[in-house]
Design an enzyme around this catalytic site. Sequence first.
Site, PDB file in Angstrom:
ATOM      1  CE  LYS A 143     -11.845   1.278  -9.888  1.00  0.00           C
ATOM      2  NZ  LYS A 143     -11.059   0.384  -9.925  1.00  0.00           N
ATOM      3  CB  VAL A 175      -0.432   0.629  -8.103  1.00  0.00           C
ATOM      4  CG1 VAL A 175      -0.889   0.212  -6.883  1.00  0.00           C
ATOM      5  CG2 VAL A 175      -1.489   2.189  -7.493  1.00  0.00           C
ATOM      6  CG  ASP A 231      -1.754   1.138   0.817  1.00  0.00           C
ATOM      7  OD1 ASP A 231      -3.272   0.170   0.948  1.00  0.00           O
ATOM      8  OD2 ASP A 231      -1.832   1.976   0.725  1.00  0.00           O
ATOM      9  CB  THR A 259     -14.498   0.256   2.095  1.00  0.00           C
ATOM     10  OG1 THR A 259     -14.631   1.233   0.379  1.00  0.00           O
ATOM     11  CG2 THR A 259     -14.296  -1.042   1.181  1.00  0.00           C
ATOM     12  CE1 TYR A 299     -13.186   4.157  -8.538  1.00  0.00           C
ATOM     13  CE2 TYR A 299     -16.087   3.941  -9.657  1.00  0.00           C
ATOM     14  CZ  TYR A 299     -14.329   4.270  -9.206  1.00  0.00           C
ATOM     15  OH  TYR A 299     -14.284   2.496  -7.952  1.00  0.00           O
TER      16      TYR A 299
HETATM   17  P1  NAD Z   1     -10.625   2.421   0.512  1.00  0.00           P
HETATM   18  O1  NAD Z   1     -10.063   3.273  -0.174  1.00  0.00           O
HETATM   19  O2  NAD Z   1     -11.256   1.525   1.374  1.00  0.00           O
HETATM   20  O3  NAD Z   1      -9.449   1.640   0.068  1.00  0.00           O
HETATM   21  C1  NAD Z   1      -7.851   1.566  -1.250  1.00  0.00           C
HETATM   22  C2  NAD Z   1      -6.633   1.422  -0.831  1.00  0.00           C
HETATM   23  O4  NAD Z   1      -6.314   1.735  -1.970  1.00  0.00           O
HETATM   24  C3  NAD Z   1      -5.920   2.470   0.450  1.00  0.00           C
HETATM   25  O5  NAD Z   1      -5.559   0.968   1.616  1.00  0.00           O
HETATM   26  C4  NAD Z   1      -5.373   3.404   0.095  1.00  0.00           C
HETATM   27  O6  NAD Z   1      -4.520   3.667   0.587  1.00  0.00           O
HETATM   28  C5  NAD Z   1      -4.692   2.550  -1.676  1.00  0.00           C
HETATM   29  N1  NAD Z   1      -4.332   3.257  -2.462  1.00  0.00           N
HETATM   30  C6  NAD Z   1      -4.997   4.685  -2.713  1.00  0.00           C
HETATM   31  N2  NAD Z   1      -3.477   5.177  -3.908  1.00  0.00           N
HETATM   32  C7  NAD Z   1      -2.380   4.330  -3.460  1.00  0.00           C
HETATM   33  C8  NAD Z   1      -1.136   4.572  -4.693  1.00  0.00           C
HETATM   34  N3  NAD Z   1      -1.360   5.012  -5.855  1.00  0.00           N
HETATM   35  N4  NAD Z   1      -0.135   2.892  -4.664  1.00  0.00           N
HETATM   36  C9  NAD Z   1      -1.193   1.916  -3.783  1.00  0.00           C
HETATM   37  N5  NAD Z   1      -1.721   1.815  -2.282  1.00  0.00           N
HETATM   38  C10 NAD Z   1      -3.078   2.800  -2.796  1.00  0.00           C
HETATM   39  O7  NAD Z   1     -11.345   1.100  -0.512  1.00  0.00           O
HETATM   40  P2  NAD Z   1     -11.920   0.480  -0.828  1.00  0.00           P
HETATM   41  O8  NAD Z   1     -13.588   0.133  -1.618  1.00  0.00           O
HETATM   42  O9  NAD Z   1     -11.800  -1.053  -0.582  1.00  0.00           O
HETATM   43  O10 NAD Z   1     -11.467   0.143  -3.228  1.00  0.00           O
HETATM   44  C11 NAD Z   1     -10.657  -0.835  -3.067  1.00  0.00           C
HETATM   45  C12 NAD Z   1     -10.957  -1.027  -4.736  1.00  0.00           C
HETATM   46  O11 NAD Z   1     -12.010  -1.042  -5.039  1.00  0.00           O
HETATM   47  C13 NAD Z   1     -10.497   0.604  -5.666  1.00  0.00           C
HETATM   48  O12 NAD Z   1     -10.109   0.033  -7.010  1.00  0.00           O
HETATM   49  C14 NAD Z   1     -12.094   0.574  -6.255  1.00  0.00           C
HETATM   50  O13 NAD Z   1     -12.271   1.280  -7.515  1.00  0.00           O
HETATM   51  C15 NAD Z   1     -12.993  -1.208  -6.157  1.00  0.00           C
HETATM   52  N6  NAD Z   1     -13.944  -0.341  -5.580  1.00  0.00           N
HETATM   53  C16 NAD Z   1     -15.500  -0.183  -4.469  1.00  0.00           C
HETATM   54  C17 NAD Z   1     -16.277  -0.147  -4.337  1.00  0.00           C
HETATM   55  C18 NAD Z   1     -16.824   0.050  -3.141  1.00  0.00           C
HETATM   56  O14 NAD Z   1     -18.049   0.885  -3.279  1.00  0.00           O
HETATM   57  N7  NAD Z   1     -16.172   0.004  -2.009  1.00  0.00           N
HETATM   58  C19 NAD Z   1     -17.266  -0.509  -5.213  1.00  0.00           C
HETATM   59  C20 NAD Z   1     -16.807  -0.775  -6.570  1.00  0.00           C
HETATM   60  C21 NAD Z   1     -15.252  -1.078  -6.977  1.00  0.00           C
END
Ligand code: NAD
Length: 284
Positions: free
Chosen positions: A177, A82, A55, A210, A173
């Site tokens: 995606k 990343v 992370d 989240t 976004y």
């Molecule tokens: P979150 O914010 O809880 O976790 C995201 C994590 O990514 C965090 O720990 C953050 O520090 C890390 N991060 C951010 N930028 C970064 C970088 N440049 N390099 C490395 N790490 C980095 O969010 P989440 O909801 O767990 O999201 C995880 C994935 O799921 C994302 O790709 C998000 O788009 C996708 N997603 C989430 C939802 C939702 O409803 N939560 C829905 C669809 C898709």
Amino acid sequence: MGYSPKLTFYVGVFAVQQAGRVANKIAIVTGAASGIGQACALRLGQEGAFVLATDIDPAGAEATAGLIAAAGGQASAHAHDVAEESAWQTLVGEAVAAHGGLDVLVNNAGIAIGGSIIEMSLVDWRRQQSINLDGVFLGVKHALPAMTDSGGGSIINISSVAGIKGAANLAAYNATKGGVRLFTKGVAIEAARKGWNVRVNSVHPGIIRTAIWDKANPEFWAEMEDEDAGGANRIELEEMAAVQAPLGRVGDPGDIAGGVLFLASDDSSYMTGTELIIDGGICA
Ligand code: NAD
């Protein structure tokens, strides 16, 4: 592929097998400090993988590695952005040096920047692309050769329902995606046709509880409130999910981890280039 050929040998001699659906696989999970990434890392660790929890938040990655250890699994924590190619080269190099190869990559790290597209700055557009789409490209580019060298593997790219259908105030976004969704299919076909023995699939979460919702920019929530779709707190997220998802509830990160575990495991060995939608029925 095991943690090391030597360990696999001794494990065989003493009949102490690592149990679980991804036993002895080496797995990288990005964005593992929080939410979906943390749940995926923990589940893979509980099911026998050695997890490299990465992370941009190193303390959070450490905490996740600690959770895996407390659950009886094995993990290491890595500070990793990343969007930086050199960080990927270092990370994959460390995986290969420490474990002899790589079996699973979960490209999960992501951010959400919403709001009206006519208000969005090019800086924000590029920032979101660099993490959500460049990050996935770089992970795939650098993991594939390591996986092929170690006999094959499984790459799981976390997209979204927003990678399947558009939404007002989420167009930028959506672009990231949707890009992940079709990039996954292209890479899956190339890997299959070239005999690399690497499967590549995308996962499409719906509304999952989240921190990403709390971190979304105020412009996003301002527009959402205009649409009477809810605010930034958890109760309103429940309401939004209750309206949009036929199953009538917000998703849990563990709901996504179950699908990711399946795609990481050999149970999905005939699946590549597919999209696994885990959304409580939003897209149905
Ligand atoms: P979150 O914010 O809880 O976790 C995201 C994590 O990514 C965090 O720990 C953050 O520090 C890390 N991060 C951010 N930028 C970064 C970088 N440049 N390099 C490395 N790490 C980095 O969010 P989440 O909801 O767990 O999201 C995880 C994935 O799921 C994302 O790709 C998000 O788009 C996708 N997603 C989430 C939802 C939702 O409803 N939560 C829905 C669809 C898709």
